[in-house]
Motif scaffolding. Structure first.
Motif, mmCIF file in Angstrom:
data_model
loop_
_atom_site.group_PDB
_atom_site.id
_atom_site.type_symbol
_atom_site.label_atom_id
_atom_site.label_comp_id
_atom_site.label_asym_id
_atom_site.label_seq_id
_atom_site.Cartn_x
_atom_site.Cartn_y
_atom_site.Cartn_z
ATOM 1 N N GLU A 145 0.844 -1.202 0.000
ATOM 2 C CA GLU A 145 0.000 0.000 0.000
ATOM 3 C C GLU A 145 0.879 1.251 0.000
ATOM 4 O O GLU A 145 0.576 2.235 -0.687
ATOM 5 C CB GLU A 145 -0.928 -0.016 1.215
ATOM 6 C CG GLU A 145 -1.942 1.092 1.142
ATOM 7 C CD GLU A 145 -3.072 0.940 2.136
ATOM 8 O OE1 GLU A 145 -3.145 -0.103 2.832
ATOM 9 O OE2 GLU A 145 -3.876 1.883 2.226
ATOM 10 N N ALA A 146 1.977 1.199 0.766
ATOM 11 C CA ALA A 146 2.891 2.351 0.790
ATOM 12 C C ALA A 146 3.478 2.560 -0.607
ATOM 13 O O ALA A 146 3.576 3.689 -1.080
ATOM 14 C CB ALA A 146 4.006 2.123 1.807
ATOM 15 N N TYR A 147 3.825 1.458 -1.274
ATOM 16 C CA TYR A 147 4.357 1.608 -2.635
ATOM 17 C C TYR A 147 3.292 2.224 -3.542
ATOM 18 O O TYR A 147 3.554 3.177 -4.292
ATOM 19 C CB TYR A 147 4.844 0.272 -3.226
ATOM 20 C CG TYR A 147 5.312 0.497 -4.640
ATOM 21 C CD1 TYR A 147 6.566 1.039 -4.876
ATOM 22 C CD2 TYR A 147 4.458 0.278 -5.726
ATOM 23 C CE1 TYR A 147 6.978 1.353 -6.171
ATOM 24 C CE2 TYR A 147 4.856 0.597 -7.009
ATOM 25 C CZ TYR A 147 6.116 1.134 -7.230
ATOM 26 O OH TYR A 147 6.507 1.457 -8.503
ATOM 27 N N ALA A 148 2.065 1.682 -3.453
ATOM 28 C CA ALA A 148 0.989 2.170 -4.337
ATOM 29 C C ALA A 148 0.742 3.661 -4.130
ATOM 30 O O ALA A 148 0.416 4.376 -5.072
ATOM 31 C CB ALA A 148 -0.285 1.377 -4.081
ATOM 32 N N GLY A 149 0.935 4.126 -2.889
ATOM 33 C CA GLY A 149 0.682 5.539 -2.584
ATOM 34 C C GLY A 149 1.917 6.403 -2.729
ATOM 35 O O GLY A 149 1.882 7.603 -2.430
ATOM 36 N N SER A 150 3.016 5.829 -3.204
ATOM 37 C CA SER A 150 4.276 6.583 -3.244
ATOM 38 C C SER A 150 4.351 7.534 -4.438
ATOM 39 O O SER A 150 5.306 8.297 -4.555
ATOM 40 C CB SER A 150 5.470 5.621 -3.267
ATOM 41 O OG SER A 150 5.456 4.886 -4.482
ATOM 42 N N ALA A 151 3.390 7.469 -5.318
ATOM 43 C CA ALA A 151 3.303 8.425 -6.436
ATOM 44 C C ALA A 151 1.835 8.521 -6.833
ATOM 45 O O ALA A 151 1.030 7.652 -6.492
ATOM 46 C CB ALA A 151 4.129 7.938 -7.627
ATOM 47 N N GLU A 152 1.499 9.573 -7.543
ATOM 48 C CA GLU A 152 0.105 9.744 -7.986
ATOM 49 C C GLU A 152 -0.334 8.523 -8.824
ATOM 50 O O GLU A 152 -1.451 8.046 -8.695
ATOM 51 C CB GLU A 152 0.013 11.033 -8.817
ATOM 52 C CG GLU A 152 -1.377 11.513 -9.081
ATOM 53 C CD GLU A 152 -2.091 12.058 -7.847
ATOM 54 O OE1 GLU A 152 -1.418 12.485 -6.889
ATOM 55 O OE2 GLU A 152 -3.334 12.010 -7.843
ATOM 56 N N HIS A 153 0.590 8.022 -9.660
ATOM 57 C CA HIS A 153 0.296 6.848 -10.501
ATOM 58 C C HIS A 153 1.502 5.911 -10.414
ATOM 59 O O HIS A 153 2.493 6.118 -11.115
ATOM 60 C CB HIS A 153 0.082 7.261 -11.958
ATOM 61 C CG HIS A 153 -0.910 8.375 -12.115
ATOM 62 N ND1 HIS A 153 -2.266 8.164 -12.143
ATOM 63 C CD2 HIS A 153 -0.739 9.727 -12.208
ATOM 64 C CE1 HIS A 153 -2.896 9.327 -12.267
ATOM 65 N NE2 HIS A 153 -1.983 10.287 -12.309
ATOM 66 N N ALA A 154 1.437 4.918 -9.547
ATOM 67 C CA ALA A 154 2.577 4.003 -9.369
ATOM 68 C C ALA A 154 2.221 2.635 -9.941
ATOM 69 O O ALA A 154 1.090 2.147 -9.793
ATOM 70 C CB ALA A 154 2.932 3.869 -7.891
ATOM 71 N N THR A 155 3.183 2.029 -10.611
ATOM 72 C CA THR A 155 3.042 0.697 -11.203
ATOM 73 C C THR A 155 4.328 -0.054 -10.901
ATOM 74 O O THR A 155 5.374 0.572 -10.749
ATOM 75 C CB THR A 155 2.945 0.843 -12.746
ATOM 76 O OG1 THR A 155 1.797 1.616 -13.068
ATOM 77 C CG2 THR A 155 2.833 -0.495 -13.448
ATOM 78 N N PHE A 156 4.285 -1.377 -10.780
ATOM 79 C CA PHE A 156 5.550 -2.112 -10.847
ATOM 80 C C PHE A 156 5.373 -3.363 -11.696
ATOM 81 O O PHE A 156 4.256 -3.838 -11.918
ATOM 82 C CB PHE A 156 6.126 -2.432 -9.458
ATOM 83 C CG PHE A 156 5.342 -3.405 -8.627
ATOM 84 C CD1 PHE A 156 4.339 -2.975 -7.767
ATOM 85 C CD2 PHE A 156 5.632 -4.767 -8.668
ATOM 86 C CE1 PHE A 156 3.629 -3.867 -6.981
ATOM 87 C CE2 PHE A 156 4.926 -5.673 -7.883
ATOM 88 C CZ PHE A 156 3.912 -5.222 -7.042
#
Ligand SMILES: Cc1cc2nc3c(=O)[nH]c(=O)nc-3n(C[C@H](O)[C@H](O)[C@H](O)COP(=O)(O)OP(=O)(O)OC[C@H]3O[C@@H](n4cnc5c(N)ncnc54)[C@H](O)[C@@H]3O)c2cc1C
Length: 446
Positions: A211-222
């Motif tokens: 969740e922290a990764y998902a919220g780390s940018a306005e539009h995050a993908t990995f």
């Protein structure tokens, strides 16, 4: 016999973009105005034909196919109204996202989020539950403020959150099963630029707190390769910075990346070991992870001419960590390598009855493979793992879900079926695919 509708005639074969679904419709009709839709429905009814609307065929499964009347919506396009004060735009259902992006740009506006493709129609995008990535952004359906639908009795019904809200909740993501979407009104935002930043980090460090990764940018993908424990990261952030001089070249690098995947897939037919070797080799001109600024719709999307197959499931974000470990382990163990990545994207939940993101903050887990039969088994292994985590299929991607496997995953399933039975009592908008995933309309005669 004259078909009293737009342009049209007896049918050639129709196939989707990926060439993975084909049909020989009894009639192929091209809509150019709303009356053509009404007439096509009347004609199909009088002949006992079923009818499917088709956009640009960018769905990987047979969702748009029919042996009845295929209504090509791509000629029914363009802006109906643009309101810069709301701001919002009303477009015809067959409008391509690309055309919409350009028209909005001219008016100083944009859509706040989108997926990687802009060659599909607006109606096709919302009907299949399209999405981009953004923990605080809804799927594409989140832009929709209202729509008009031509139903089986030929009437044009309009709906929105405050007007026929029950119909609206059913119609936005309705797989073409309730009628033909004539126009769609979308919420816009002032136009903006995005900074695109690529990177790489251990998968475990993302999964420790997804969740922290998902919220780390306005539009995050990995994304992940089956042979690596490192993830490639992609973050898009709004910025006031101007478009970078090399933005067009860096955007094209995504297209070239897909050409490389396709070539690796071909090499893999000779010897599977070539796939990984080809994908990990340093290639002259590789400029490393990108960091540049582009206008929003160019940063979200890139041209994708190379054909492939994708399967994607929408999971509750709470289930995503386990699910990603599960599929990554399965793909690692699987003998056959796909040169493409497993990709993970995010959205808020929405409230449309058949939206894969309905009612839950969502992580979308996608796998892409070359278009050869050899990869079918890998897709099935991947799909089985995501089903174990209560995933809902992307309606436009290659899946084997049936009404029996998905009904319990949608709290609004019965409500949707009630609306369907009322609007389409004879199953005019049904097809083999629709019957498979939604079952028959109650009392249907077609
Ligand atoms: C290269 C590629 C990249 C992609 N990237 C993404 C992505 O980033 N995110 C994502 O979520 N998906 C993605 N997809 C999936 C794809 O975008 C959708 O399935 C697509 O938007 C469907 O739009 P279409 O115009 O091609 O519709 P079609 O595939 O032609 O039709 C899809 C459905 O919409 C219905 N439909 C079409 N028009 C109407 C209408 N006017 N009224 C009623 N029903 C209608 C059809 O009956 C059918 O049920 C991608 C697909 C490809 C091939």
């Amino acid at each position: 016999m004259r078909i009293p509708l737009g342009r049209g005639g007896s049918s050639p074969l129709w196939s989707n973009w990926a060439r993975s679904a084909r049909c020989a419709p009894a009639r192929l009709v091209r809509a150019a105005q709303e009356q053509d839709i009404v007439d096509a429905i009347g004609y199909a009814k009088s002949r006992g034909l079923r009818l499917r609307a088709a956009g640009t065929g960018h769905s990987f499964n047979p969702i748009a196919t029919t042996d009845g009347l295929l209504l090509d919506m791509t000629g029914y396009n363009g802006i109906v109204a643009l309101d810069p004060t709301t701001p919002s735009v009303t477009v015809r259902g067959g409008t391509l996202l690309r055309e919409l992006n350009w028209a909005l740009d001219k008016a100083g506006l944009a859509l706040s989020n989108m997926g990687t493709l802009e060659e599909q129609t607006i109606a096709g995008a919302i009907s299949t539950g399209n999405h981009g990535s953004g923990l605080h952004h809804a799927p594409f359906s989140g832009h929709v403020l209202g729509l008009t639908l031509v139903t089986a009795d030929g009437s044009v019904r309009s709906c929105g959150p405050d007007h026929e809200p029950d119909l609206f909740r059913a119609a936005v993501t309705s797989l073409g099963a309730l009628g033909v979407i004539s126009t769609v009104t979308l919420r816009c935002v002032p136009k903006f630029n995005l900074r695109v930043t690529e990177g790489s980090r251990p998968l475990d460090s993302i999964l420790e707190d997804i969740e922290a990764y998902a919220g780390s940018a306005e539009h995050a993908t990995f994304s992940l390769k089956g042979w690596s424990d490192n993830a490639s990261t992609l973050k898009l952030e709004p910025t006031d910075a101007p478009v970078s001089p090399d933005a067009a070249r860096l955007r094209r690098a995504n297209t070239l990346g897909e050409v490389r995947c396709a070539t690796a897939g071909l090499a893999g037919r000779v010897d599977q070991r070539f796939v990984q070797r080809f994908m990990t080799a340093q290639v002259g001109g590789d400029s490393g992870p990108a960091d540049y600024v582009d206008v929003s719709y160019n940063a979200f999307t890139f041209p994708q001419p190379v054909k492939f197959l994708s399967l994607e499931y929408a999971l509750s974000l709470d289930a995503a960590t386990e699910a990603v470990r599960h599929v990554h382990d399965d793909v690692k163990r699987f003998g056959l390598r796909t040169p493409y990545s497993i990709t993970v994207r995010f959205s808020t939940g929405d409230d449309y009855l058949l939206s894969p993101a309905q009612g839950r903050t969502t992580a979308y887990v996608n796998i892409t493979v070359p278009r050869t039969v050899a990869y079918t088994e890998l897709l099935r292994v991947f799909e089985a793992a995501l089903r174990d985590h209560h995933g809902r299929p992307h309606w436009g991607k290659a899946h084997t879900a049936t009404a029996a496997t998905v009904a319990d995953l949608y709290p609004g399933w019965k409500e949707f079926q009630d609306v369907r039975a009322e609007l389409d009592p004879d199953g005019m908008f049904s097809s083999d695919y629709v019957r498979r995933v939604l079952g028959s309309t109650r009392g249907a005669s077609l």
